[in-house]
Design a protein around this motif. Sequence first.
Motif, short mmCIF file in Angstrom:
data_model
loop_
_atom_site.label_atom_id
_atom_site.label_comp_id
_atom_site.label_asym_id
_atom_site.label_seq_id
_atom_site.Cartn_x
_atom_site.Cartn_y
_atom_site.Cartn_z
N SER A 9 27.00 -22.70 -18.44
CA SER A 9 27.07 -22.65 -17.16
C SER A 9 27.34 -21.29 -16.53
CB SER A 9 28.07 -23.59 -16.35
OG SER A 9 29.37 -23.00 -16.07
N THR A 10 26.71 -20.76 -15.77
CA THR A 10 26.54 -19.46 -15.44
C THR A 10 26.21 -19.44 -13.79
OG1 THR A 10 25.47 -17.22 -15.69
CG2 THR A 10 24.28 -19.00 -16.22
N ARG A 11 26.41 -18.09 -13.32
CA ARG A 11 25.91 -18.04 -11.88
C ARG A 11 25.84 -16.37 -11.49
NH1 ARG A 11 32.21 -17.76 -10.29
NH2 ARG A 11 32.22 -15.38 -9.87
N PHE A 12 25.42 -16.24 -10.27
CA PHE A 12 25.17 -14.73 -9.98
C PHE A 12 26.28 -14.45 -8.92
CE2 PHE A 12 21.01 -16.33 -11.53
CZ PHE A 12 20.74 -15.00 -12.04
N ASP A 13 26.53 -13.09 -8.83
CA ASP A 13 27.57 -12.55 -7.80
C ASP A 13 26.91 -11.30 -7.30
OD1 ASP A 13 29.96 -14.08 -9.27
OD2 ASP A 13 28.87 -12.71 -11.01
N ARG A 14 27.33 -11.10 -6.08
CA ARG A 14 27.09 -9.92 -5.45
C ARG A 14 27.88 -8.71 -5.74
NH1 ARG A 14 25.55 -11.84 0.88
NH2 ARG A 14 24.08 -13.49 0.29
N LYS A 15 26.96 -7.64 -5.88
CA LYS A 15 27.77 -6.40 -6.36
C LYS A 15 27.45 -5.30 -5.19
CE LYS A 15 27.47 -2.87 -9.76
NZ LYS A 15 27.16 -2.61 -11.01
N SER A 16 28.32 -5.07 -4.25
CA SER A 16 28.19 -4.63 -3.18
C SER A 16 27.87 -2.99 -3.43
CB SER A 16 29.12 -4.81 -1.92
OG SER A 16 29.44 -6.29 -2.01
N TYR A 17 26.88 -2.63 -2.74
CA TYR A 17 26.91 -0.94 -2.45
C TYR A 17 25.51 -0.75 -1.44
CZ TYR A 17 23.27 -0.64 -6.44
OH TYR A 17 22.35 -0.75 -7.37
N PHE A 18 25.85 0.36 -1.07
CA PHE A 18 24.72 0.93 -0.06
C PHE A 18 23.98 2.02 -0.63
CE2 PHE A 18 28.10 -0.86 2.05
CZ PHE A 18 27.69 -2.09 2.95
N TYR A 19 22.44 1.68 -0.65
CA TYR A 19 21.95 2.99 -1.15
C TYR A 19 20.53 2.37 -0.64
CZ TYR A 19 20.63 7.05 -4.11
OH TYR A 19 20.46 7.98 -4.40
N PRO A 20 19.77 3.38 -0.26
CA PRO A 20 18.52 3.11 0.47
C PRO A 20 17.36 2.11 -0.50
CG PRO A 20 18.52 5.32 0.38
CD PRO A 20 20.01 4.90 -0.06
N ASP A 21 17.34 2.47 -1.62
CA ASP A 21 16.37 1.80 -2.65
C ASP A 21 16.94 0.33 -2.72
OD1 ASP A 21 18.79 2.00 -4.32
OD2 ASP A 21 17.37 3.34 -5.81
N MET A 22 17.80 -0.01 -2.04
CA MET A 22 18.38 -1.49 -2.30
C MET A 22 18.33 -2.18 -1.07
SD MET A 22 19.73 -3.72 -4.47
CE MET A 22 20.88 -2.83 -5.71
N PRO A 23 17.35 -3.14 -0.95
CA PRO A 23 16.95 -3.49 0.41
C PRO A 23 18.18 -4.44 1.02
CG PRO A 23 15.50 -4.25 -1.13
CD PRO A 23 16.30 -3.55 -1.86
N ASN A 24 18.89 -5.24 0.04
CA ASN A 24 20.13 -5.74 0.51
C ASN A 24 21.24 -4.94 0.37
OD1 ASN A 24 19.28 -8.99 0.67
ND2 ASN A 24 18.64 -8.38 -1.25
N GLU A 25 22.28 -5.13 1.01
CA GLU A 25 23.22 -4.51 0.83
C GLU A 25 24.24 -4.56 -0.66
OE1 GLU A 25 24.83 -7.02 3.90
OE2 GLU A 25 23.01 -6.43 2.95
N TYR A 26 23.39 -5.35 -1.31
CA TYR A 26 24.08 -5.71 -2.48
C TYR A 26 23.22 -6.00 -3.90
CZ TYR A 26 22.64 -10.08 -0.84
OH TYR A 26 21.76 -11.21 -0.31
N GLN A 27 23.64 -5.71 -5.09
CA GLN A 27 22.56 -6.15 -6.18
C GLN A 27 23.23 -7.84 -6.61
OE1 GLN A 27 23.09 -4.10 -9.94
NE2 GLN A 27 21.05 -4.23 -10.44
N THR A 28 22.12 -8.39 -6.94
CA THR A 28 22.62 -9.62 -7.20
C THR A 28 22.58 -9.58 -8.80
OG1 THR A 28 21.40 -10.76 -5.65
CG2 THR A 28 22.01 -12.36 -7.19
#
Length: 475
Positions: free
Chosen positions: A72-91
């Motif tokens: 079993s596994t899952r995804f997490d949000r890795k928050s950072y701000f950078y204009p090439d990242m449309p969300n304010e996080y990487q999944t």
Amino acid sequence: MYQAVIGVEVHFELSTETKLFCRCRNSFGEAENTLCCPVCLGLPGALPVINSRAVEYAISVGLALGCRVNSSTRFDRKSYFYPDMPNEYQTTQAFIPICVDGCVEYELDGEVKSVGIHEIHLEDDAGKLIHSDNGTRINYNRAGVPLIEIVTEPELHTAEETVAFLEELRLRMSYLGISDCKMQEGSMRVDVNLSVHKPDQPLGTRTEIKNLNSFRAVANAIKNETQRQIKVIENGGTVIQETRRFDDVKGVSTVMRSKETHEDYRFFPEPNLPPMYITDAQIDHIRTNLPEFASKRQKRLCTYYGISSADAKIITADRLVADYFEAVASLCDQREAANRIVRDLMQKQRETKIHITESHLTAEKLAEIINLFVSDRISRRTSREVADVAFCEPIDVSDYIEKNGLFQITDEQVISDAARSVISENAAVVNDYRNGKSAAFSYLVGETIKRLNGRASPQIVNKMVDLMLKSNKNL
Ligand code: ADP
Ligand code: MG
Ligand code: ZN
């Protein structure tokens, strides 16, 4: 007395049809911002859906690198701000990566070495910033493309080991056929973590080096950073944990940013994606469909087809070439097949930048040419010429040979007639032959071939001249 300690983090873009969390097409080099939707643009309210093909690919990589797959596994949000990242996080998968605890054996100078794989996780890629004099544009086509990150244990020690490991890794990935594995295009990206210490001391502080877009740059960066850190320590300083950018042209690295800590990323479980459960049946199914990897295939080609280990290595360095070889070898002389591919076609491939399997020279055609050569219907030289032409043009092999008068004369009657007249016209040479001058024999063979416009099979001419001289002692 200092030893470098190296661990790498390698990203591969997966060549799935669609992106990781939406149905946008995953494709390189399309018009800017044409492969985007509310999900991969991070618009409010858009919900991600996991691409099951990307999950399968990640599992197959894990199995190929000897990992255990987490059920079993899952995804997490890795928050950072950078204009090439449309969300304010990487999944990404910060806490329960999809695969863990692997081990990869690789070869360096004939010695088998190994490195542990800490984990493999799935995550989405960012877009791309395009800087110019008029400002910076953003292309979001790449945003949301599935990536896997492979993290090794810090168990490598030199530039050579690291590159040998990366080559093995790329080879396995290319055999899996799930990534383009092109460092220049960014579908394979390598970050190097490196520290130095004296082997009896605890590990030193590491730096991370980014912006490496060739194996050569990886090797240079490692050598450079090892020396830099040793110098810092020997001058009484301390190595600072930071991310550095390597400039391969200048051969120097500069600080990019001081290392973010885990806290900076404010990881938390992605609320819009459910946990994933992976069954044993699913894993077994993927395991059964794994390809035979290069090192194993190399050994099999040697024993099964009787080709040299060196040739087998060159052939198996590309899965498609290995497939091609086996297709050719099933239809004609196997060593000759290996010979042609390794000595002629690989060269042709480099010159024309056309992959053998995308050339006009199908396995059937190459086998046909080899069979004509082996049965003496065409000379070696002709066989190479025809293969060369057939690589670039869709010719019919025997038509082409026929039309260009390249078939050898193998009719023994025709050849012995020619030999007979040559012999009768060259009494002096025949006399030399009788007196033991071996050059005389070659001369008679040469003259006979000439008489047949250079098209006679040298083997048969040899045989007929020899027979004739021996049977007509008093000629
Ligand atoms: P983080 O969680 O900050 O990314 P990790 O512990 O996951 O750090 O390690 C990231 C990479 O750095 C791995 O490839 C690991 O092998 C490597 N690494 C860890 N410690 C060291 C060290 N002391 N020297 C060199 N490389 C290291
Ligand atoms: Mg990391
Ligand atoms: Zn999308």
